[in-house]
Design a protein around this motif. Sequence first.
Motif, PDB file in Angstrom:
ATOM      1  N   ILE A   3       0.867  -1.173   0.000  1.00 50.18           N
ATOM      2  CA  ILE A   3       0.000   0.000   0.000  1.00 50.18           C
ATOM      3  C   ILE A   3       0.909   1.229   0.000  1.00 50.18           C
ATOM      4  CG2 ILE A   3      -1.782   1.294   1.242  1.00 50.18           C
ATOM      5  CD1 ILE A   3      -2.822  -1.392   0.251  1.00 50.18           C
ATOM      6  N   GLY A   4       0.730   2.072  -0.996  1.00 50.00           N
ATOM      7  CA  GLY A   4       1.534   3.290  -1.091  1.00 50.00           C
ATOM      8  C   GLY A   4       0.821   4.451  -0.432  1.00 50.00           C
ATOM      9  N   VAL A   5       1.577   5.317   0.222  1.00 52.17           N
ATOM     10  CA  VAL A   5       1.013   6.560   0.765  1.00 52.17           C
ATOM     11  C   VAL A   5       1.832   7.707   0.194  1.00 52.17           C
ATOM     12  CG1 VAL A   5       0.630   7.948   2.838  1.00 52.17           C
ATOM     13  CG2 VAL A   5       0.165   5.501   2.886  1.00 52.17           C
ATOM     14  N   LEU A   6       1.158   8.554  -0.576  1.00 49.02           N
ATOM     15  CA  LEU A   6       1.844   9.692  -1.196  1.00 49.02           C
ATOM     16  C   LEU A   6       1.541  10.955  -0.397  1.00 49.02           C
ATOM     17  CD1 LEU A   6       1.118   9.073  -4.972  1.00 49.02           C
ATOM     18  CD2 LEU A   6       3.386   9.395  -3.995  1.00 49.02           C
ATOM     19  N   GLY A   7       2.517  11.811  -0.306  1.00 47.89           N
ATOM     20  CA  GLY A   7       2.296  13.077   0.393  1.00 47.89           C
ATOM     21  C   GLY A   7       3.507  13.963   0.212  1.00 47.89           C
ATOM     22  N   VAL A   8       3.260  15.261   0.173  1.00 49.58           N
ATOM     23  CA  VAL A   8       4.392  16.190   0.041  1.00 49.58           C
ATOM     24  C   VAL A   8       5.030  16.348   1.424  1.00 49.58           C
ATOM     25  CG1 VAL A   8       3.513  17.430  -1.962  1.00 49.58           C
ATOM     26  CG2 VAL A   8       2.822  18.162   0.315  1.00 49.58           C
ATOM     27  N   ASN A   9       6.113  17.126   1.507  1.00 51.87           N
ATOM     28  CA  ASN A   9       6.817  17.320   2.786  1.00 51.87           C
ATOM     29  C   ASN A   9       5.901  17.904   3.852  1.00 51.87           C
ATOM     30  OD1 ASN A   9       9.339  16.385   2.132  1.00 51.87           O
ATOM     31  ND2 ASN A   9       9.981  18.320   1.246  1.00 51.87           N
ATOM     32  N   GLY A  10       6.075  17.426   5.080  1.00 44.92           N
ATOM     33  CA  GLY A  10       5.370  18.026   6.211  1.00 44.92           C
ATOM     34  C   GLY A  10       3.926  17.586   6.359  1.00 44.92           C
ATOM     35  N   THR A  11       3.548  16.515   5.674  1.00 42.17           N
ATOM     36  CA  THR A  11       2.150  16.082   5.787  1.00 42.17           C
ATOM     37  C   THR A  11       1.966  14.988   6.840  1.00 42.17           C
ATOM     38  OG1 THR A  11       2.565  14.660   3.904  1.00 42.17           O
ATOM     39  CG2 THR A  11       1.324  16.681   3.489  1.00 42.17           C
ATOM     40  N   GLY A  12       3.045  14.602   7.497  1.00 40.61           N
ATOM     41  CA  GLY A  12       2.924  13.622   8.580  1.00 40.61           C
ATOM     42  C   GLY A  12       3.294  12.207   8.166  1.00 40.61           C
ATOM     43  N   LYS A  13       3.971  12.055   7.013  1.00 40.13           N
ATOM     44  CA  LYS A  13       4.336  10.700   6.557  1.00 40.13           C
ATOM     45  C   LYS A  13       5.251  10.005   7.566  1.00 40.13           C
ATOM     46  CE  LYS A  13       6.141  11.526   2.488  1.00 40.13           C
ATOM     47  NZ  LYS A  13       6.114  12.993   2.424  1.00 40.13           N
ATOM     48  N   THR A  14       6.296  10.729   7.997  1.00 39.11           N
ATOM     49  CA  THR A  14       7.256  10.111   8.911  1.00 39.11           C
ATOM     50  C   THR A  14       6.615   9.812  10.257  1.00 39.11           C
ATOM     51  OG1 THR A  14       9.109  11.102   7.770  1.00 39.11           O
ATOM     52  CG2 THR A  14       9.503  10.456  10.045  1.00 39.11           C
ATOM     53  N   THR A  15       5.753  10.718  10.724  1.00 43.97           N
ATOM     54  CA  THR A  15       5.052  10.470  11.995  1.00 43.97           C
ATOM     55  C   THR A  15       4.192   9.216  11.868  1.00 43.97           C
ATOM     56  OG1 THR A  15       5.025  12.819  12.498  1.00 43.97           O
ATOM     57  CG2 THR A  15       3.398  11.468  13.631  1.00 43.97           C
ATOM     58  N   LEU A  16       3.474   9.092  10.753  1.00 43.69           N
ATOM     59  CA  LEU A  16       2.628   7.917  10.555  1.00 43.69           C
ATOM     60  C   LEU A  16       3.483   6.650  10.453  1.00 43.69           C
ATOM     61  CD1 LEU A  16      -0.191   6.746  10.222  1.00 43.69           C
ATOM     62  CD2 LEU A  16      -0.102   7.295   7.791  1.00 43.69           C
TER      63      LEU A  16
ATOM     64  N   GLY B 158       5.240   1.199  15.509  1.00 41.42           N
ATOM     65  CA  GLY B 158       5.238   1.050  16.962  1.00 41.42           C
ATOM     66  C   GLY B 158       6.323   1.833  17.661  1.00 41.42           C
ATOM     67  N   LEU B 159       7.035   2.701  16.922  1.00 45.62           N
ATOM     68  CA  LEU B 159       8.108   3.477  17.557  1.00 45.62           C
ATOM     69  C   LEU B 159       7.579   4.718  18.263  1.00 45.62           C
ATOM     70  CD1 LEU B 159      10.938   3.383  14.875  1.00 45.62           C
ATOM     71  CD2 LEU B 159      10.787   2.113  16.996  1.00 45.62           C
ATOM     72  N   LEU B 160       6.381   5.141  17.888  1.00 40.64           N
ATOM     73  CA  LEU B 160       5.799   6.351  18.462  1.00 40.64           C
ATOM     74  C   LEU B 160       4.354   6.029  18.817  1.00 40.64           C
ATOM     75  CD1 LEU B 160       6.485   9.417  18.842  1.00 40.64           C
ATOM     76  CD2 LEU B 160       5.517   9.802  16.581  1.00 40.64           C
ATOM     77  N   LYS B 161       3.929   6.511  19.991  1.00 46.96           N
ATOM     78  CA  LYS B 161       2.545   6.235  20.393  1.00 46.96           C
ATOM     79  C   LYS B 161       1.625   7.303  19.812  1.00 46.96           C
ATOM     80  CE  LYS B 161       3.117   3.577  24.550  1.00 46.96           C
ATOM     81  NZ  LYS B 161       3.297   3.587  25.969  1.00 46.96           N
ATOM     82  N   PRO B 162       0.482   6.892  19.270  1.00 48.92           N
ATOM     83  CA  PRO B 162      -0.465   7.909  18.799  1.00 48.92           C
ATOM     84  C   PRO B 162      -1.170   8.562  19.987  1.00 48.92           C
ATOM     85  CG  PRO B 162      -1.387   5.724  18.507  1.00 48.92           C
ATOM     86  CD  PRO B 162      -0.003   5.528  19.056  1.00 48.92           C
ATOM     87  N   ASP B 163      -1.720   9.755  19.774  1.00 49.42           N
ATOM     88  CA  ASP B 163      -2.493  10.388  20.850  1.00 49.42           C
ATOM     89  C   ASP B 163      -3.797   9.622  21.055  1.00 49.42           C
ATOM     90  OD1 ASP B 163      -0.529  12.251  21.053  1.00 49.42           O
ATOM     91  OD2 ASP B 163      -1.540  13.777  19.852  1.00 49.42           O
ATOM     92  N   SER B 164      -4.395   9.168  19.968  1.00 51.91           N
ATOM     93  CA  SER B 164      -5.569   8.294  20.074  1.00 51.91           C
ATOM     94  C   SER B 164      -5.587   7.366  18.869  1.00 51.91           C
ATOM     95  CB  SER B 164      -6.850   9.129  20.126  1.00 51.91           C
ATOM     96  OG  SER B 164      -7.016   9.817  18.914  1.00 51.91           O
ATOM     97  N   GLY B 165      -6.451   6.370  18.930  1.00 53.05           N
ATOM     98  CA  GLY B 165      -6.495   5.392  17.844  1.00 53.05           C
ATOM     99  C   GLY B 165      -5.652   4.177  18.173  1.00 53.05           C
ATOM    100  N   ALA B 166      -5.645   3.221  17.262  1.00 53.87           N
ATOM    101  CA  ALA B 166      -4.969   1.950  17.539  1.00 53.87           C
ATOM    102  C   ALA B 166      -4.161   1.473  16.345  1.00 53.87           C
ATOM    103  CB  ALA B 166      -6.019   0.903  17.890  1.00 53.87           C
ATOM    104  N   VAL B 167      -3.099   0.734  16.657  1.00 55.88           N
ATOM    105  CA  VAL B 167      -2.275   0.082  15.630  1.00 55.88           C
ATOM    106  C   VAL B 167      -2.199  -1.397  15.996  1.00 55.88           C
ATOM    107  CG1 VAL B 167       0.047  -0.067  14.629  1.00 55.88           C
ATOM    108  CG2 VAL B 167      -0.899   2.163  15.214  1.00 55.88           C
ATOM    109  N   ARG B 168      -2.337  -2.279  15.013  1.00 59.18           N
ATOM    110  CA  ARG B 168      -2.188  -3.713  15.258  1.00 59.18           C
ATOM    111  C   ARG B 168      -1.203  -4.292  14.262  1.00 59.18           C
ATOM    112  NH1 ARG B 168      -4.098  -2.403  19.104  1.00 59.18           N
ATOM    113  NH2 ARG B 168      -6.011  -2.980  20.186  1.00 59.18           N
TER     114      ARG B 168
END
Lengths: 252, 311
Positions: free
Chosen positions: B33-46, B52-62
Motif C-alpha cells: 500500500i503506497g502513501v503519497l504526500g508532500v513534505n510536512g504532511t505527517g508521513k514520517t510520523t505515521l 510502533g516506535l511512536l505512540k499515537p495520541d488516540s487510535g490503535a495500531v495492530r
Amino acid sequence: MNSFRVLFGRYVRHTFRLVFLLFFNLAVAVFFLLVMSGTFGRLQGPNYPLVMLPFALLSAAFSASSSVSGSLTADFSSGYIYRLLATPCSIFTVIASPLLANLVFVTVYGLLLTGIAVLLAHGELPAAGPLGVLVCLLLTTLWGFALGGIGVIFGVGGRNPQLAQLAAISVFYPLVYLSPALLPLELMAPWLATATRLNPTTYIVIAMRSLLVGGWTWGGVLLGLGMAALLAALSLSAAAKAVSTALHRGES
Amino acid sequence: MDKGLLIEGVTKAYGGKPVLAGVDLHVPAGQIIGVLGVNGTGKTTLARIASGLLKPDSGAVRLEGREPSRHTRALVGVTLPDAGWDQLHSAQELVELHCRLFGWSLHAARERARSLLLAVGLGPVAERRVRTYSFGMKRRLDFTLATAHDPPILVLDEPTNGIDIRGRETIWNEIRRQRSVGKAILLFSQDMDEVEHCADLVGFLVTGRLGAHQTPADVRRLSGSFRVRLRLGKEGRPQQALQVLREAGVLAGDAEAFVGDEHLEITGGTDMEAMARLSTDAVSALTRADHPVFSVSIAPPTLEQAVAQRI
C-alpha cells in the motif's frame, strides 16, 4: 539479556576505536597522581600516593564516563537511538549497557592507577588487600556510572554531546572538591566541612581511603557502597526518564 | 484481518498542532500500500506510529493482530530516513548487530548481513566504516536494516529518496520480491514513479488525513493533466501557431493551449498515449504551416498537482 550483551560489546568496541580518548582519560589521572606524590609525598609520608589514589580514581572515572555519556548523547542527537529502539532493546538497556561497558575501562584504569600508586609508595600495598582494591574499584565504577547518567540527562535535554561533557565537568568539580579527596575533613574550614558532609561523594571517598590506607572499617565501607549504589540508581532512572520523555516528544 | 498491519483512527499532534487527524489503513499480507504526500504532511510520523516506535495520541495500531510493544518489534521492519548512524562501525557490523539484537546467532547474523548487503549493491564496501558512505549508500543500508530480521511487515519511509536510478531499480525489485514472499508493505513516498512501480493501491496523505485508496493507474488519471511543451524558437510566432493548431483540429476535447514567448504549452490530457499522439499531430500541423518546432517535451502530472486535486 541478549540485547544488553550485544550493546555492551558495541560500546566496548566503539570506545576501543577512539584510542586517543582511552589515552587521555588515563593520562590526566596518572599526571595528577605523579605530581601530587612528587609535591607532597615527602611531607606526608610514604603512603601518600595511596592517600591520593581516590582522587585519581574518581578523575579517571569522570573522564571515562563523560566519554560514554557523550557517545550516548551522540546516538540520541544523530537519531541512531531510533534504530536501536526499532529492535527489542528497551530504553533502559540502551542507556545502561554503555554505562556498564564503562566498567571495563574504569576497572582497567583503576588497576593501572593502583599499580602506579603502589610503585610511588615504594611497594606499600593497599591496606585491605586485593579484595579491598576490588571494592574500591566498584565504588569508583558506581560513582562514574552516576556521573555518566547525569551527562546523559543534560546532553539529551540539550540535544548536544558537548553539553553532556560540560555537564559532567560542572558536576565533577563540586562533587570532588567538596569531598575529602584532596584534604581530610578535620583540616577543612568549618563551613567547608559542613558542606562536604552533605556531599554523597564524601562517604565514597572515605570508604575508598579506608580500604587503601586504613583497612576494613565495615561501617564506612558499607555507607560508601550504599551512597554509590543509590547515586547510580537515581542517575540511571533519571537518565532513562529523560531519554524516554525526549523520544516521546519526538525531539531526536 | 489479523495478518498484516491495521491502523484505526490514529491521531497525533505536536505542541497542540495536529499532524494526523484520524488515519485508517489496512495493509494485508502480500500487498504493497503506497502513501503519497508532500513534505510536512505527517508521513514520517505515521511511519513511526505504524511501526510502533511512536505512540499515537488516540487510535490503535495492530501488527499481525497484536498491539505494538517491545515484544512485537520482530514483526516489523522500518526504514528511518532521518535517523543517523554509528559512524565508527561498518555496514557489515551494523547489520550483524541489528540481527543479533533480534536474537540471531553471531554466525547466522554474519551470513545474513553478507547476503543482504550484496543484494543491495553494498557487498564490495560492506567492511568500510559508515562515515565514508555517500547519502545514497546510507539509504541502501537503511533499507537493508529494515529487512534484516525478516519481519512479516515492512514500513518503508521514502526508501529510495536520494538514490540514483540504478539503485532505485535495485530497491524496487527487492520491495516487489518482499511482497512476493507474503510481506505486508506500507510504502511512503513523494515519488509518483515509485508507487507506480511498486504499490498495489495508493492513498494520499493530505492535511493529516488519508484519502481513499486507488490503483496507481487511477492516481495518474485523476491527478491532473500531462503537459506538452512545443518550443518554437526565437523566430517562432506562437499566436499564429496556436491558430494553426485550432484550425487543424488538434486542440479537441479538454485540451487547452497557453502561449509563451517562444513556446506553446498544451494541457488537458490525462492519458499518456493520447498526449503523445496529440504532440505528433501538433508537430505535423505546425511543420506543414511553416512553423518549425525545435523541441517537444511531455511532462506527467506532478505530485503537487495530484495533491492540489485532492484538497
